[in-house]
Design a protein around this motif. Sequence first.
Motif, PDB file in Angstrom:
ATOM      1  N   VAL A  33       0.851  -1.195   0.000  1.00 31.94           N
ATOM      2  CA  VAL A  33       0.000   0.000   0.000  1.00 31.94           C
ATOM      3  C   VAL A  33       0.885   1.243   0.000  1.00 31.94           C
ATOM      4  N   GLY A  34       0.712   2.071  -1.014  1.00 32.76           N
ATOM      5  CA  GLY A  34       1.476   3.308  -1.095  1.00 32.76           C
ATOM      6  C   GLY A  34       1.014   4.313  -0.048  1.00 32.76           C
ATOM      7  N   GLY A  35       1.888   5.205   0.360  1.00 33.67           N
ATOM      8  CA  GLY A  35       1.559   6.190   1.368  1.00 33.67           C
ATOM      9  C   GLY A  35       0.622   7.257   0.837  1.00 33.67           C
ATOM     10  N   GLY A  36      -0.226   7.788   1.726  1.00 33.93           N
ATOM     11  CA  GLY A  36      -1.126   8.876   1.367  1.00 33.93           C
ATOM     12  C   GLY A  36      -2.121   8.525   0.282  1.00 33.93           C
ATOM     13  N   LEU A  37      -2.672   7.302   0.347  1.00 35.20           N
ATOM     14  CA  LEU A  37      -3.581   6.857  -0.708  1.00 35.20           C
ATOM     15  C   LEU A  37      -4.823   7.748  -0.760  1.00 35.20           C
ATOM     16  N   TRP A  38      -5.202   8.164  -1.969  1.00 33.77           N
ATOM     17  CA  TRP A  38      -6.367   9.019  -2.146  1.00 33.77           C
ATOM     18  C   TRP A  38      -7.665   8.232  -1.962  1.00 33.77           C
ATOM     19  N   ASN A  39      -8.749   8.964  -1.738  1.00 32.90           N
ATOM     20  CA  ASN A  39     -10.083   8.362  -1.720  1.00 32.90           C
ATOM     21  C   ASN A  39     -10.612   8.235  -3.141  1.00 32.90           C
ATOM     22  N   THR A  40     -11.611   7.374  -3.314  1.00 34.46           N
ATOM     23  CA  THR A  40     -12.254   7.211  -4.611  1.00 34.46           C
ATOM     24  C   THR A  40     -13.750   7.033  -4.404  1.00 34.46           C
ATOM     25  N   PHE A  41     -14.566   7.386  -5.421  1.00 34.99           N
ATOM     26  CA  PHE A  41     -16.022   7.327  -5.318  1.00 34.99           C
ATOM     27  C   PHE A  41     -16.507   6.094  -6.082  1.00 34.99           C
ATOM     28  N   ILE A  42     -16.733   5.000  -5.354  1.00 37.91           N
ATOM     29  CA  ILE A  42     -17.094   3.732  -5.977  1.00 37.91           C
ATOM     30  C   ILE A  42     -18.073   2.978  -5.088  1.00 37.91           C
ATOM     31  N   ASP A  43     -18.611   1.889  -5.629  1.00 37.28           N
ATOM     32  CA  ASP A  43     -19.479   0.995  -4.875  1.00 37.28           C
ATOM     33  C   ASP A  43     -18.591   0.002  -4.118  1.00 37.28           C
ATOM     34  N   PRO A  44     -18.554   0.070  -2.783  1.00 36.98           N
ATOM     35  CA  PRO A  44     -17.641  -0.800  -2.016  1.00 36.98           C
ATOM     36  C   PRO A  44     -17.862  -2.290  -2.281  1.00 36.98           C
ATOM     37  N   ALA A  45     -19.127  -2.705  -2.408  1.00 33.20           N
ATOM     38  CA  ALA A  45     -19.400  -4.126  -2.639  1.00 33.20           C
ATOM     39  C   ALA A  45     -18.817  -4.589  -3.964  1.00 33.20           C
ATOM     40  N   GLN A  46     -18.860  -3.713  -4.974  1.00 31.59           N
ATOM     41  CA  GLN A  46     -18.318  -4.088  -6.280  1.00 31.59           C
ATOM     42  C   GLN A  46     -16.793  -4.146  -6.261  1.00 31.59           C
ATOM     43  N   VAL A  47     -16.160  -3.291  -5.454  1.00 33.51           N
ATOM     44  CA  VAL A  47     -14.702  -3.373  -5.310  1.00 33.51           C
ATOM     45  C   VAL A  47     -14.310  -4.717  -4.702  1.00 33.51           C
ATOM     46  N   GLU A  48     -15.035  -5.116  -3.671  1.00 38.92           N
ATOM     47  CA  GLU A  48     -14.739  -6.405  -3.029  1.00 38.92           C
ATOM     48  C   GLU A  48     -14.938  -7.559  -4.011  1.00 38.92           C
ATOM     49  N   ASN A  49     -16.044  -7.514  -4.784  1.00 38.51           N
ATOM     50  CA  ASN A  49     -16.290  -8.564  -5.773  1.00 38.51           C
ATOM     51  C   ASN A  49     -15.184  -8.601  -6.827  1.00 38.51           C
ATOM     52  N   ALA A  50     -14.757  -7.405  -7.261  1.00 37.35           N
ATOM     53  CA  ALA A  50     -13.719  -7.330  -8.286  1.00 37.35           C
ATOM     54  C   ALA A  50     -12.417  -7.926  -7.784  1.00 37.35           C
ATOM     55  N   LEU A  51     -12.010  -7.561  -6.571  1.00 35.14           N
ATOM     56  CA  LEU A  51     -10.760  -8.079  -6.021  1.00 35.14           C
ATOM     57  C   LEU A  51     -10.830  -9.592  -5.843  1.00 35.14           C
ATOM     58  N   LEU A  52     -11.962 -10.097  -5.376  1.00 27.58           N
ATOM     59  CA  LEU A  52     -12.115 -11.538  -5.189  1.00 27.58           C
ATOM     60  C   LEU A  52     -12.048 -12.259  -6.537  1.00 27.58           C
ATOM     61  N   ASN A  53     -12.706 -11.714  -7.561  1.00 28.97           N
ATOM     62  CA  ASN A  53     -12.646 -12.317  -8.896  1.00 28.97           C
ATOM     63  C   ASN A  53     -11.223 -12.364  -9.433  1.00 28.97           C
TER      64      ASN A  53
END
Length: 470
Positions: A52-72
């Motif tokens: 994880v890089g330092g000072g990571l920015w925020n993003t406007f996304i659907d959290p459930a879809q991020v989790e699904n994407a990472l799992l896939n």
Amino acid sequence: VSRGAKLAAQLLAFGRRQALEPKVVNVTRFVRAMDDMLRRAIGEGIEVETIVGGGLWNTFIDPAQVENALLNLAINARDAMEGQGKLTIELGNAHLDDDYAKAHDDITPGQYVMLAVSDTGSGMPPEVIDKVFEPFFSTKSEGKGSGLGLSMVYGFVKQSGGHVKIYSEVGEGTTIKLYLPRAMQSEDVEVATVIGPIVGGSETVLVVEDDTEVRNTVVEMLSDLGYRVLKAVDAASGLSVIESGILIDVLFTDVVMPGTLKSPELARKARERLPDIAVLFTSGYTENSIVHGGKLDAGIELLSKPYSREALARKFNHVLANQRQRKENRAAMGNVGSSVATIAERVTRRTILLVEDDDLIRMSSAEMLQASGFAVIDAASAEEAITAISTLPIDVLITDVNLPGMSGPDLARTARAQRPQLGIVFASGDLTAVATDVPAVQLPKPYRPTHLIASVERALAIAEAATTSD
């Protein structure tokens, strides 16, 4: 059924037609929280490293879809490595410049949060890379996958305004990078949902759905939940049922319907004839007459397809609770002066922030509070409320749990962070969705004026006790 629902959701994701529920988030938290689940999914033979890089920015996304994407992505990497190797998850800030945007389609130059997943697997030749995001394309043997995992990831990222880039070399491995647009706002606070029992009702529901199989399934689920169910095949026949004089409590209609009479017009005509009717739309598409830019129009209740029996039951509980509250408020308004006069004498001038997306409930509840001697500021969304909290002296926050955009519990957490002694009241027909770690008074819908005022007084007493203890 659940497999079919998942398949439909994945196809909608690829077509960028799912109704997303985006929030301002920092992806670091989700990746850290998924560590155990990912390790179980990919097996002990694969080493997992997270950078994880330092000072990571925020993003406007659907959290459930991020989790699904990472799992896939992790599962695809596991299969490419045949259970042995190294999986690297990397998070960092990235800037895609004009030159990069010109060399790729559908990219806006700017700042992004990058989520990359790398494996040490077999890799892919160029001809496979060109097809890997197509629906139903799979490198796995028959029966081992639907071919929708990566296409779902691609569709979700593109619908979110992002970009996907894949790097792969045969015999070396693969890296897939997701670029998610940077959000300048502060992160929304997530609240865990408390899951309670599924509860039905006995009201009369008119189901308007042109797909025979879908209609029969919905009728069966609602009947099993205890509702009396009527059905119609299109908006015109639905209007005929409404005009027959049968008392209907809920109109549950698909948005996209055949014929000249469209669902929004059906809902308007239904409310003209039955002012107390609750209306719930359902759709699998975001590009229709009630959803614009991936967000619902104001005052609309929508249940996105595909949905489970539990989701159907909870949504019905919500819309029916609001319907009962509107009736209760209308009946109570004529007696507000006499019923709360004694209470008003005890109230010093306190300021209440009332957050409710239903216009009638918000206006009538505000009148009840004002008649009791309170100063009232009302808001139709959490986003409007946050502005008021930042600029005005608020004593008590009254908020519905189910709000468009940021939820009521999310709003309460944000408000408490700014004003630790703020009194909070949750008003909802589905109080099981309130996290127990948010100290608050719970006000079930429908409520009477005396219940509303009593809840405010309890919230004030709790806040004052906390101030004294400090």
